[in-house]
Design a protein around this motif. Sequence first.
Motif, PDB file in Angstrom:
ATOM      1  N   LEU A  36       0.936  -1.275   0.017  1.00 16.26           N
ATOM      2  CA  LEU A  36      -0.085   0.172   0.028  1.00 16.26           C
ATOM      3  C   LEU A  36       0.963   1.293  -0.024  1.00 16.26           C
ATOM      4  CD1 LEU A  36      -2.966   0.987   0.154  1.00 16.26           C
ATOM      5  CD2 LEU A  36      -2.789   0.785   2.673  1.00 16.26           C
ATOM      6  N   ALA A  37       2.037   1.278   0.718  1.00 17.27           N
ATOM      7  CA  ALA A  37       3.097   2.215   0.653  1.00 17.27           C
ATOM      8  C   ALA A  37       3.720   2.471  -0.618  1.00 17.27           C
ATOM      9  CB  ALA A  37       4.115   2.056   1.623  1.00 17.27           C
ATOM     10  N   LEU A  38       3.884   1.617  -1.407  1.00  9.61           N
ATOM     11  CA  LEU A  38       4.251   1.710  -2.679  1.00  9.61           C
ATOM     12  C   LEU A  38       3.091   2.217  -3.599  1.00  9.61           C
ATOM     13  CD1 LEU A  38       5.861  -1.791  -3.272  1.00  9.61           C
ATOM     14  CD2 LEU A  38       7.266   0.384  -3.322  1.00  9.61           C
ATOM     15  N   GLN A  39       1.884   2.319  -3.437  1.00  7.89           N
ATOM     16  CA  GLN A  39       0.784   2.639  -4.039  1.00  7.89           C
ATOM     17  C   GLN A  39       0.650   4.039  -3.900  1.00  7.89           C
ATOM     18  OE1 GLN A  39      -3.003   0.512  -3.816  1.00  7.89           O
ATOM     19  NE2 GLN A  39      -1.760  -1.330  -3.508  1.00  7.89           N
ATOM     20  N   TYR A  40       0.972   4.388  -2.763  1.00  3.64           N
ATOM     21  CA  TYR A  40       0.923   5.834  -2.408  1.00  3.64           C
ATOM     22  C   TYR A  40       1.845   6.437  -2.804  1.00  3.64           C
ATOM     23  CZ  TYR A  40       1.009   9.949   0.811  1.00  3.64           C
ATOM     24  OH  TYR A  40       0.835  11.244   1.335  1.00  3.64           O
ATOM     25  N   ILE A  41       3.231   6.124  -2.955  1.00  7.68           N
ATOM     26  CA  ILE A  41       4.313   6.836  -3.123  1.00  7.68           C
ATOM     27  C   ILE A  41       4.057   7.109  -4.819  1.00  7.68           C
ATOM     28  CG2 ILE A  41       6.719   6.794  -3.810  1.00  7.68           C
ATOM     29  CD1 ILE A  41       7.028   5.186  -1.184  1.00  7.68           C
ATOM     30  N   ASN A  42       3.499   6.044  -5.542  1.00  6.87           N
ATOM     31  CA  ASN A  42       3.357   6.199  -6.835  1.00  6.87           C
ATOM     32  C   ASN A  42       2.282   7.381  -7.239  1.00  6.87           C
ATOM     33  OD1 ASN A  42       4.031   5.191  -9.646  1.00  6.87           O
ATOM     34  ND2 ASN A  42       1.686   4.615  -9.640  1.00  6.87           N
ATOM     35  N   PHE A  43       1.396   7.453  -6.450  1.00  9.47           N
ATOM     36  CA  PHE A  43       0.133   8.344  -6.461  1.00  9.47           C
ATOM     37  C   PHE A  43       0.653   9.954  -6.390  1.00  9.47           C
ATOM     38  CE2 PHE A  43      -3.286  10.924  -4.504  1.00  9.47           C
ATOM     39  CZ  PHE A  43      -4.100  10.814  -5.432  1.00  9.47           C
ATOM     40  N   ILE A  44       1.586  10.020  -5.242  1.00 12.53           N
ATOM     41  CA  ILE A  44       1.973  11.611  -4.938  1.00 12.53           C
ATOM     42  C   ILE A  44       3.045  11.853  -6.011  1.00 12.53           C
ATOM     43  CG2 ILE A  44       1.438  11.407  -2.541  1.00 12.53           C
ATOM     44  CD1 ILE A  44       4.655  11.202  -2.006  1.00 12.53           C
ATOM     45  N   LEU A  45       3.749  10.774  -6.657  1.00 12.18           N
ATOM     46  CA  LEU A  45       4.438  11.224  -7.770  1.00 12.18           C
ATOM     47  C   LEU A  45       3.790  11.346  -9.224  1.00 12.18           C
ATOM     48  CD1 LEU A  45       7.770   8.819  -7.201  1.00 12.18           C
ATOM     49  CD2 LEU A  45       7.314  11.133  -6.341  1.00 12.18           C
ATOM     50  N   SER A  46       2.625  11.102  -9.333  1.00 12.67           N
ATOM     51  CA  SER A  46       1.847  11.464 -10.483  1.00 12.67           C
ATOM     52  C   SER A  46       1.973  12.947 -11.030  1.00 12.67           C
ATOM     53  CB  SER A  46       0.743  11.084 -10.613  1.00 12.67           C
ATOM     54  OG  SER A  46      -0.367  11.905  -9.749  1.00 12.67           O
ATOM     55  N   PRO A  47       2.321  13.074 -12.185  1.00 17.63           N
ATOM     56  CA  PRO A  47       2.421  14.713 -12.798  1.00 17.63           C
ATOM     57  C   PRO A  47       1.352  15.442 -12.260  1.00 17.63           C
ATOM     58  CG  PRO A  47       2.929  13.063 -14.426  1.00 17.63           C
ATOM     59  CD  PRO A  47       2.281  12.305 -13.395  1.00 17.63           C
ATOM     60  N   GLU A  48      -0.200  14.843 -12.144  1.00 14.23           N
ATOM     61  CA  GLU A  48      -1.268  15.629 -11.760  1.00 14.23           C
ATOM     62  C   GLU A  48      -1.233  16.109 -10.554  1.00 14.23           C
ATOM     63  OE1 GLU A  48      -1.764  12.700 -15.202  1.00 14.23           O
ATOM     64  OE2 GLU A  48      -1.300  12.359 -13.246  1.00 14.23           O
ATOM     65  N   ILE A  49      -0.776  15.067  -9.535  1.00 11.20           N
ATOM     66  CA  ILE A  49      -0.922  15.459  -8.044  1.00 11.20           C
ATOM     67  C   ILE A  49       0.304  16.473  -7.853  1.00 11.20           C
ATOM     68  CG2 ILE A  49      -0.325  14.644  -5.768  1.00 11.20           C
ATOM     69  CD1 ILE A  49      -3.055  14.028  -6.853  1.00 11.20           C
ATOM     70  N   GLN A  50       1.534  16.287  -8.639  1.00  9.11           N
ATOM     71  CA  GLN A  50       2.489  17.029  -8.454  1.00  9.11           C
ATOM     72  C   GLN A  50       2.222  18.486  -8.986  1.00  9.11           C
ATOM     73  OE1 GLN A  50       6.648  16.165  -8.428  1.00  9.11           O
ATOM     74  NE2 GLN A  50       5.578  15.193  -6.471  1.00  9.11           N
ATOM     75  N   GLN A  51       1.494  18.663  -9.981  1.00  4.53           N
ATOM     76  CA  GLN A  51       1.223  20.012 -10.594  1.00  4.53           C
ATOM     77  C   GLN A  51       0.210  20.722  -9.597  1.00  4.53           C
ATOM     78  OE1 GLN A  51       0.590  19.991 -14.724  1.00  4.53           O
ATOM     79  NE2 GLN A  51      -1.149  21.492 -14.631  1.00  4.53           N
ATOM     80  N   LYS A  52      -0.714  19.914  -9.020  1.00  7.63           N
ATOM     81  CA  LYS A  52      -1.840  20.363  -8.146  1.00  7.63           C
ATOM     82  C   LYS A  52      -0.848  20.973  -6.895  1.00  7.63           C
ATOM     83  CE  LYS A  52      -5.878  17.938  -9.444  1.00  7.63           C
ATOM     84  NZ  LYS A  52      -6.915  16.723  -9.027  1.00  7.63           N
ATOM     85  N   LEU A  53       0.019  20.212  -6.146  1.00  2.00           N
ATOM     86  CA  LEU A  53       0.657  20.670  -5.104  1.00  2.00           C
ATOM     87  C   LEU A  53       1.409  21.991  -5.500  1.00  2.00           C
ATOM     88  CD1 LEU A  53       1.732  17.308  -3.776  1.00  2.00           C
ATOM     89  CD2 LEU A  53       0.138  18.724  -2.742  1.00  2.00           C
ATOM     90  N   ALA A  54       2.206  21.697  -6.649  1.00  2.00           N
ATOM     91  CA  ALA A  54       2.939  23.278  -6.855  1.00  2.00           C
ATOM     92  C   ALA A  54       1.968  24.405  -7.123  1.00  2.00           C
ATOM     93  CB  ALA A  54       3.716  22.969  -7.957  1.00  2.00           C
TER      94      ALA A  54
END
Length: 343
Positions: free
Chosen positions: A268-286
């Motif tokens: 589940l941790a691996l899934q979470y890390i992959n999720f936060i590294l997605s361009p969509e999430i990265q763009q929203k956070l920035a």
Amino acid sequence: MIRTPLRLALAASAMLALTAGAAQAKTLTISWWGFNGEKLDQIVIQPFKQQCGCDIVFETGNNADRLAKIRIRGGAGVDVAYFSDSFSQIGVTEGLFREIDRAKVPNIEGLYDLAKAPQGPFGPAYTIGRVGIVYDTARVTTPITSWNDLWREDMAASLTLPGITTTAGPMVVLKAGDHAGEDAFDNPDAAFEAVDALKPNVVKTYNTGSEMINLFSTGEVSAAVAQDFTLGQIQAAVPTAAWADLKEGAIATVNTVNIPKGAAEPELALQYINFILSPEIQQKLAAEGVDAPAAKAAQLTPEQARLWTYGADVVSKLQVLDYAKLNAAKNDWIDRWNEIFGG
């Protein structure tokens, strides 16, 4: 007479199914700082919970305290751990983290190279920052274009430096070594002679960003060695403040995300890390002012990008540190620094 018991039986059966489902829901435990909680909940936590069907709980605190808890528990207690690079390096050195199965985190391949494996086969960086020089262009009329400019005579009694125990403090020592023409790791004597030579230019050292920003706003200083995430707040206080374009380049800082060895939910941790590294999430956070993107595909407007370490050209010019060496040298450097500036 028959319908009511049947409805009750069906309702009871449904409740039992829901209860069983709830009992089977996995829980992901995240260790992080707790900053920007509302934005992170909206952009990351709630969407991931919907995706995974899991519960999420948190352990919050500063880097040192949270790493100490993981160490005491032998690498157990949390599934995902956020740390700044110097602290994650300690965790790597002490064997507290798992190696990351890159095949299960495909979004790592979309990161800038320095974010993919900043400390070997362990956690990637989810954000990239930099340490450089901020100065008030209205008061420092000759532009700062080199780290060596910190030693200029016209910078007398105008500078604030980060304290040696902060993220950026040891980087001043490294740059002092460069100024002396020496590697601070190999010849700390020369580096600290250069630090001592810098002392007349230093009004005060600071330990928090708010201290540094206050020194700018009151006019006590006109330049600082600083991390880039403070630039917006400095410019809010001093609109003429600017980030110096240094010919040697700024110094890279990254925040990493790791899986401790005793994680209860490593998949589940691996899934979470992959999720936060997605361009969509990265763009929203920035875009929301949380973190600079480490994903190359994240697209920001010029206004959104202004305060971040963003874009291939900027990232490619960053200097990358050896944090294993830095951590090994730090105790000696703290003592030497305190002899010059006081404890």
